[in-house]
Scaffold this motif. Structure first.
Motif, PDB file in Angstrom:
ATOM      1  N   ASP A   1     -17.185  -6.838  -1.082  1.00 33.11           N
ATOM      2  CA  ASP A   1     -17.405  -6.089  -2.490  1.00 33.11           C
ATOM      3  C   ASP A   1     -16.328  -6.725  -3.758  1.00 33.11           C
ATOM      4  O   ASP A   1     -14.910  -6.098  -3.730  1.00 33.11           O
TER       5      ASP A   1
ATOM      6  N   GLU B   1     -15.763  -5.582  -6.280  1.00 37.82           N
ATOM      7  CA  GLU B   1     -15.258  -3.946  -7.171  1.00 37.82           C
ATOM      8  C   GLU B   1     -14.013  -4.060  -6.280  1.00 37.82           C
ATOM      9  O   GLU B   1     -13.419  -3.299  -6.395  1.00 37.82           O
TER      10      GLU B   1
ATOM     11  N   ARG C   1     -11.284  -5.772  -6.265  1.00 35.89           N
ATOM     12  CA  ARG C   1     -10.443  -6.013  -7.556  1.00 35.89           C
ATOM     13  C   ARG C   1     -10.102  -4.524  -7.951  1.00 35.89           C
ATOM     14  O   ARG C   1      -8.182  -4.101  -8.277  1.00 35.89           O
ATOM     15  N   ALA C   2     -10.007  -3.269  -7.402  1.00 33.76           N
ATOM     16  CA  ALA C   2      -9.632  -2.410  -7.036  1.00 33.76           C
ATOM     17  C   ALA C   2      -8.169  -2.197  -6.518  1.00 33.76           C
ATOM     18  O   ALA C   2      -6.671  -1.427  -6.967  1.00 33.76           O
TER      19      ALA C   2
END
Length: 139
Positions: A46, A48, A51-52
């Motif tokens: 995933d 995202e 990136r988190a």
């Protein structure tokens, strides 16, 4: 059964270089490797979630790297070689769109056990993704 011949211990020399192998790093390879190894941590599938955690994209897990190391050694040694030890250390992450190039050489020979130690590295555009040694028994 494969028709590839297994290397004989007698034919392997100290310092022998293994043929380089290039592995294109793709989202499919990263996510598929994570799923195959039951590593459902979101940073491996995933973007995202990755990136988190501060990464620019999904990144490869160590179990996929281990499998790629094994494949690199087996491509050189052949199907009847027997792994007796694998020691690896991760460095730079593998991100999609990059390419990892494996290289290695025979760094030890044990006449009594008919084993060789291969020192290896898998490098990408950021540096060494993996370094380590693999001990393989040969007929």
């Amino acid at each position: 059964m494969t028709s590839k011949k297994t290397k004989a211990f007698a034919d392997v020399t100290l310092g022998e270089k293994l043929p380089q192998q290039q592995i294109p790093i793709t989202v499919t390879l990263i996510a598929g490797g994570a799923i195959a190894t039951r590593d459902y941590v979101p940073v491996h599938h995933d973007v995202e979630a990755a990136r988190a955690q501060g990464a620019p994209n999904v990144f490869m897990n160590i179990l996929t790297t281990s499998a790629l190391v094994q494949g690199f050694i087996e491509q050189w040694s052949g199907p009847q070689a027997r792994f007796s030890d694998l020691k690896i250390k991760l460095g730079a992450p593998n991100y999609p769109g990059d390419c990892m190039t494996f290289s290695g050489e025979v760094s030890e020979r044990d006449e009594a056990a008919k084993c060789v130690v291969v020192s290896l590295k898998g490098s990408n555009s950021m540096g060494n993704h993996v370094t380590g040694t693999v001990t393989v028994a040969l007929p």
